[in-house]
Write a protein that holds these residues in place. Structure first.
Motif, mmCIF file in Angstrom:
data_model
loop_
_atom_site.group_PDB
_atom_site.id
_atom_site.type_symbol
_atom_site.label_atom_id
_atom_site.label_comp_id
_atom_site.label_asym_id
_atom_site.label_seq_id
_atom_site.Cartn_x
_atom_site.Cartn_y
_atom_site.Cartn_z
ATOM 1 N N VAL A 36 40.382 39.171 37.953
ATOM 2 C CA VAL A 36 40.668 39.647 36.605
ATOM 3 C C VAL A 36 41.435 38.556 35.864
ATOM 4 O O VAL A 36 42.165 37.772 36.481
ATOM 5 N N GLN A 37 41.267 38.521 34.556
ATOM 6 C CA GLN A 37 41.994 37.534 33.751
ATOM 7 C C GLN A 37 43.429 37.992 33.508
ATOM 8 O O GLN A 37 43.713 39.201 33.558
ATOM 9 N N PRO A 38 44.321 37.061 33.256
ATOM 10 C CA PRO A 38 45.704 37.450 32.906
ATOM 11 C C PRO A 38 45.709 38.432 31.746
ATOM 12 O O PRO A 38 44.962 38.277 30.781
ATOM 13 N N GLY B 113 44.804 41.494 32.113
ATOM 14 C CA GLY B 113 43.841 42.537 32.437
ATOM 15 C C GLY B 113 44.421 43.614 33.346
ATOM 16 O O GLY B 113 45.609 43.593 33.685
ATOM 17 N N PRO C 87 49.180 35.870 36.845
ATOM 18 C CA PRO C 87 48.723 35.047 37.978
ATOM 19 C C PRO C 87 49.583 35.234 39.229
ATOM 20 O O PRO C 87 49.055 35.187 40.343
ATOM 21 N N THR D 157 48.612 37.640 42.083
ATOM 22 C CA THR D 157 47.533 37.311 43.014
ATOM 23 C C THR D 157 48.018 37.435 44.449
ATOM 24 O O THR D 157 49.030 36.839 44.832
ATOM 25 N N VAL E 240 44.237 36.981 39.966
ATOM 26 C CA VAL E 240 44.449 36.967 38.524
ATOM 27 C C VAL E 240 44.367 35.514 38.062
ATOM 28 O O VAL E 240 45.232 34.695 38.375
ATOM 29 N N SER E 241 43.307 35.214 37.352
ATOM 30 C CA SER E 241 43.066 33.830 36.957
ATOM 31 C C SER E 241 42.161 33.784 35.742
ATOM 32 O O SER E 241 41.282 34.634 35.574
ATOM 33 N N SER E 242 42.390 32.776 34.911
ATOM 34 C CA SER E 242 41.509 32.568 33.770
ATOM 35 C C SER E 242 40.397 31.587 34.106
ATOM 36 O O SER E 242 39.547 31.286 33.274
#
Length: 115
Positions: free
Chosen positions: A12-14, A16, A87, A90, A113-115
């Motif tokens: 998931v993106q930061p 989210g 992030p 994670t 958690v990462s873009s």
């Protein structure tokens, strides 16, 4: 013997959200304490959130206001709603239960958690 099966992890993106589920093989009424822990690479496993015997909850300071623990006794399932993920969230997330005098762990579910 209690089996715990987690699901719901992913990428998931930061900012989210994700919801983790943990389903127990026995009635969660009979489980003394139940909660979520996580372990990031190179770090020790740490408490995220848990239900105590008195039905109270406690959370790690790092997740307060962002994560919510809940449960559905009819489904023998506990949840962790994670919002505004960062992030640093994670980790592998583990379901934990104390039943009688024995501690049980699920197999873990990866949250990234990462873009």
């Amino acid at each position: 013997q209690v089996q715990l099966v987690e699901s719901g992890g992913g990428l998931v993106q930061p900012g989210g959200s994700l919801r983790l589920s943990c389903t127990a093989s026995t009635s969660i009424f009979s489980i003394r304490t139940m909660g979520w822990y996580r372990q990031a690479p190179g770090k020790e496993r740490e408490l995220v959130a848990r239900f105590l015997r008195s039905d109270t909850t406690n959370y790690a300071d790092s997740v307060k206001g962002r994560f919510t623990i809940s449960r559905d006794t009819a489904k023998n399932t506990m949840y962790l709603q994670m919002n505004n993920l960062k992030p640093e969230d994670t980790a592998v997330y583990y379901c934990h239960a104390e039943y009688g005098f024995t501690v049980y762990w699920g197999q873990g579910t990866q949250v990234t958690v990462s873009s």
